[in-house]
Each structure stands twice: as C-alpha cells, then as structure tokens.
Design a protein around this motif. Structure first.
Motif, PDB file in Angstrom:
ATOM      1  N   SER A   1     -53.010  95.142   7.997  1.00 48.68           N
ATOM      2  CA  SER A   1     -53.452  94.204   9.019  1.00 48.68           C
ATOM      3  C   SER A   1     -52.258  93.698   9.809  1.00 48.68           C
ATOM      4  CB  SER A   1     -54.198  93.037   8.391  1.00 48.68           C
ATOM      5  OG  SER A   1     -53.384  92.439   7.411  1.00 48.68           O
ATOM      6  N   ILE A   2     -52.561  93.141  10.957  1.00 52.69           N
ATOM      7  CA  ILE A   2     -51.547  92.576  11.825  1.00 52.69           C
ATOM      8  C   ILE A   2     -51.880  91.106  12.006  1.00 52.69           C
ATOM      9  CG2 ILE A   2     -50.510  92.644  14.119  1.00 52.69           C
ATOM     10  CD1 ILE A   2     -51.534  95.577  14.263  1.00 52.69           C
ATOM     11  N   ALA A   3     -50.926  90.226  11.765  1.00 54.25           N
ATOM     12  CA  ALA A   3     -51.169  88.801  11.928  1.00 54.25           C
ATOM     13  C   ALA A   3     -50.062  88.210  12.789  1.00 54.25           C
ATOM     14  CB  ALA A   3     -51.203  88.099  10.582  1.00 54.25           C
ATOM     15  N   GLN A   4     -50.429  87.320  13.695  1.00 50.63           N
ATOM     16  CA  GLN A   4     -49.448  86.609  14.497  1.00 50.63           C
ATOM     17  C   GLN A   4     -49.230  85.258  13.850  1.00 50.63           C
ATOM     18  OE1 GLN A   4     -50.928  86.525  18.492  1.00 50.63           O
ATOM     19  NE2 GLN A   4     -50.481  88.670  18.829  1.00 50.63           N
ATOM     20  N   LEU A   5     -48.119  85.125  13.133  1.00 49.44           N
ATOM     21  CA  LEU A   5     -47.815  83.888  12.429  1.00 49.44           C
ATOM     22  C   LEU A   5     -46.988  83.009  13.356  1.00 49.44           C
ATOM     23  CD1 LEU A   5     -46.843  85.459   9.005  1.00 49.44           C
ATOM     24  CD2 LEU A   5     -49.073  84.698   9.774  1.00 49.44           C
ATOM     25  N   GLU A   6     -47.478  81.828  13.618  1.00 46.06           N
ATOM     26  CA  GLU A   6     -46.843  80.950  14.584  1.00 46.06           C
ATOM     27  C   GLU A   6     -46.232  79.725  13.919  1.00 46.06           C
ATOM     28  OE1 GLU A   6     -50.126  80.177  17.148  1.00 46.06           O
ATOM     29  OE2 GLU A   6     -50.200  82.229  17.870  1.00 46.06           O
ATOM     30  N   GLY A   7     -45.703  79.857  12.728  1.00 47.15           N
ATOM     31  CA  GLY A   7     -45.094  78.739  12.037  1.00 47.15           C
ATOM     32  C   GLY A   7     -46.091  77.720  11.522  1.00 47.15           C
ATOM     33  N   LYS A   8     -47.346  78.104  11.384  1.00 49.31           N
ATOM     34  CA  LYS A   8     -48.386  77.211  10.879  1.00 49.31           C
ATOM     35  C   LYS A   8     -48.427  77.266   9.361  1.00 49.31           C
ATOM     36  CE  LYS A   8     -51.421  77.846  14.866  1.00 49.31           C
ATOM     37  NZ  LYS A   8     -52.758  78.281  15.287  1.00 49.31           N
ATOM     38  N   ASN A   9     -49.049  76.245   8.788  1.00 47.90           N
ATOM     39  CA  ASN A   9     -49.279  76.211   7.349  1.00 47.90           C
ATOM     40  C   ASN A   9     -50.777  76.274   7.096  1.00 47.90           C
ATOM     41  OD1 ASN A   9     -46.538  75.800   6.647  1.00 47.90           O
ATOM     42  ND2 ASN A   9     -46.746  73.648   7.187  1.00 47.90           N
ATOM     43  N   ILE A  10     -51.135  76.757   5.928  1.00 50.27           N
ATOM     44  CA  ILE A  10     -52.539  76.722   5.532  1.00 50.27           C
ATOM     45  C   ILE A  10     -52.651  75.885   4.269  1.00 50.27           C
ATOM     46  CG2 ILE A  10     -53.135  78.936   6.575  1.00 50.27           C
ATOM     47  CD1 ILE A  10     -53.120  80.157   3.780  1.00 50.27           C
ATOM     48  N   SER A  11     -53.792  75.248   4.130  1.00 52.60           N
ATOM     49  CA  SER A  11     -54.087  74.469   2.924  1.00 52.60           C
ATOM     50  C   SER A  11     -55.369  75.005   2.321  1.00 52.60           C
ATOM     51  CB  SER A  11     -54.267  72.996   3.261  1.00 52.60           C
ATOM     52  OG  SER A  11     -53.069  72.452   3.745  1.00 52.60           O
ATOM     53  N   VAL A  12     -55.349  75.175   1.008  1.00 56.31           N
ATOM     54  CA  VAL A  12     -56.507  75.685   0.301  1.00 56.31           C
ATOM     55  C   VAL A  12     -56.709  74.824  -0.931  1.00 56.31           C
ATOM     56  CG1 VAL A  12     -57.504  77.683  -0.877  1.00 56.31           C
ATOM     57  CG2 VAL A  12     -55.994  78.027   1.074  1.00 56.31           C
ATOM     58  N   GLN A  13     -57.926  74.380  -1.150  1.00 55.53           N
ATOM     59  CA  GLN A  13     -58.232  73.620  -2.352  1.00 55.53           C
ATOM     60  C   GLN A  13     -58.679  74.580  -3.438  1.00 55.53           C
ATOM     61  OE1 GLN A  13     -60.996  70.478  -1.559  1.00 55.53           O
ATOM     62  NE2 GLN A  13     -59.487  69.281  -0.433  1.00 55.53           N
ATOM     63  N   LEU A  14     -57.896  74.616  -4.517  1.00 52.95           N
ATOM     64  CA  LEU A  14     -58.204  75.470  -5.662  1.00 52.95           C
ATOM     65  C   LEU A  14     -58.461  74.596  -6.879  1.00 52.95           C
ATOM     66  CD1 LEU A  14     -55.318  78.078  -5.283  1.00 52.95           C
ATOM     67  CD2 LEU A  14     -57.680  78.351  -4.555  1.00 52.95           C
ATOM     68  N   THR A  15     -59.311  75.086  -7.760  1.00 56.66           N
ATOM     69  CA  THR A  15     -59.487  74.414  -9.048  1.00 56.66           C
ATOM     70  C   THR A  15     -58.244  74.717  -9.890  1.00 56.66           C
ATOM     71  OG1 THR A  15     -60.539  76.293 -10.120  1.00 56.66           O
ATOM     72  CG2 THR A  15     -61.987  74.759  -8.925  1.00 56.66           C
ATOM     73  N   PRO A  16     -57.994  73.925 -10.918  1.00 57.06           N
ATOM     74  CA  PRO A  16     -56.855  74.238 -11.793  1.00 57.06           C
ATOM     75  C   PRO A  16     -56.936  75.660 -12.373  1.00 57.06           C
ATOM     76  CG  PRO A  16     -57.618  72.029 -12.237  1.00 57.06           C
ATOM     77  CD  PRO A  16     -58.615  72.654 -11.288  1.00 57.06           C
ATOM     78  N   ASP A  17     -58.127  76.106 -12.741  1.00 60.30           N
ATOM     79  CA  ASP A  17     -58.280  77.463 -13.277  1.00 60.30           C
ATOM     80  C   ASP A  17     -57.927  78.514 -12.232  1.00 60.30           C
ATOM     81  OD1 ASP A  17     -59.046  76.477 -15.726  1.00 60.30           O
ATOM     82  OD2 ASP A  17     -61.173  76.958 -15.478  1.00 60.30           O
ATOM     83  N   GLU A  18     -58.342  78.301 -10.980  1.00 60.34           N
ATOM     84  CA  GLU A  18     -58.028  79.250  -9.913  1.00 60.34           C
ATOM     85  C   GLU A  18     -56.532  79.319  -9.674  1.00 60.34           C
ATOM     86  OE1 GLU A  18     -62.181  78.782  -7.363  1.00 60.34           O
ATOM     87  OE2 GLU A  18     -60.445  77.555  -6.855  1.00 60.34           O
ATOM     88  N   ALA A  19     -55.869  78.168  -9.668  1.00 60.88           N
ATOM     89  CA  ALA A  19     -54.412  78.145  -9.469  1.00 60.88           C
ATOM     90  C   ALA A  19     -53.702  78.884 -10.606  1.00 60.88           C
ATOM     91  CB  ALA A  19     -53.921  76.705  -9.366  1.00 60.88           C
ATOM     92  N   LEU A  20     -54.144  78.643 -11.828  1.00 61.46           N
ATOM     93  CA  LEU A  20     -53.544  79.339 -12.972  1.00 61.46           C
ATOM     94  C   LEU A  20     -53.781  80.844 -12.900  1.00 61.46           C
ATOM     95  CD1 LEU A  20     -54.337  76.927 -15.931  1.00 61.46           C
ATOM     96  CD2 LEU A  20     -52.073  77.577 -15.086  1.00 61.46           C
ATOM     97  N   ALA A  21     -54.963  81.238 -12.479  1.00 64.62           N
ATOM     98  CA  ALA A  21     -55.275  82.665 -12.387  1.00 64.62           C
ATOM     99  C   ALA A  21     -54.341  83.357 -11.408  1.00 64.62           C
ATOM    100  CB  ALA A  21     -56.728  82.856 -11.969  1.00 64.62           C
ATOM    101  N   LEU A  22     -53.967  82.680 -10.332  1.00 67.06           N
ATOM    102  CA  LEU A  22     -53.057  83.277  -9.353  1.00 67.06           C
ATOM    103  C   LEU A  22     -51.628  83.401  -9.873  1.00 67.06           C
ATOM    104  CD1 LEU A  22     -54.299  81.626  -6.058  1.00 67.06           C
ATOM    105  CD2 LEU A  22     -54.669  83.972  -6.829  1.00 67.06           C
ATOM    106  N   THR A  23     -51.287  82.644 -10.918  1.00 68.33           N
ATOM    107  CA  THR A  23     -49.960  82.766 -11.513  1.00 68.33           C
ATOM    108  C   THR A  23     -49.900  83.872 -12.550  1.00 68.33           C
ATOM    109  OG1 THR A  23     -50.357  81.172 -13.298  1.00 68.33           O
ATOM    110  CG2 THR A  23     -49.518  80.298 -11.187  1.00 68.33           C
ATOM    111  N   GLY A  24     -51.058  84.458 -12.871  1.00 65.74           N
ATOM    112  CA  GLY A  24     -51.085  85.564 -13.824  1.00 65.74           C
ATOM    113  C   GLY A  24     -51.784  85.258 -15.128  1.00 65.74           C
TER     114      GLY A  24
END
Length: 62
Positions: A3-26
């Motif tokens: 994919s191609i994305a034009q990143l303009e120095g913006k930030n994103i915020s996502v609300q994750l549950t504690p389990d979801e955050a842990l799952a992303l760490t492995g």
C-alpha cells in the motif's frame, strides 16, 4: 499488504483493551485467538481514517 500512504506527521490514537495490547506485544491467548486480530483491525481502521490511504492490492493483512 502492499500500500501507499501519505504520512503528514499526524498521530493516531486507538483504544485497546489490556488483553489486546498484550497480544500485540507477543503474549499468546490460546483460548481466544481473536484478541490479536481485533487489536490489529482497530489499528488498521484508525490508520485508514487518519491518513490518505491507497490500496495497491485488495489483499487483507489478516
């Protein structure tokens, strides 16, 4: 996903549950494999809403 994305120095915020955050760490959730997929889906949706996003192909990352 190619994919191609034009990143303009913006930030994103996502609300994750504690389990979801842990799952992303492995941390594995053998009883519920959907936890990691849900977290990734939330991040992808937030990214696509924030940045101009052009799909080079239609293949989903999950």
């Amino acid at each position: 996903m190619n994919s191609i994305a034009q990143l303009e120095g913006k930030n994103i915020s996502v609300q994750l549950t504690p389990d979801e955050a842990l799952a992303l760490t492995g941390v594995g959730f053998n009883g519920n494999r959907e936890v990691k997929a849900t977290a990734r889906r939330k991040i992808r949706i937030a990214f696509e809403k924030t940045f101009k996003f052009e799909h080079a192909n239609s293949r989903d990352c999950e």
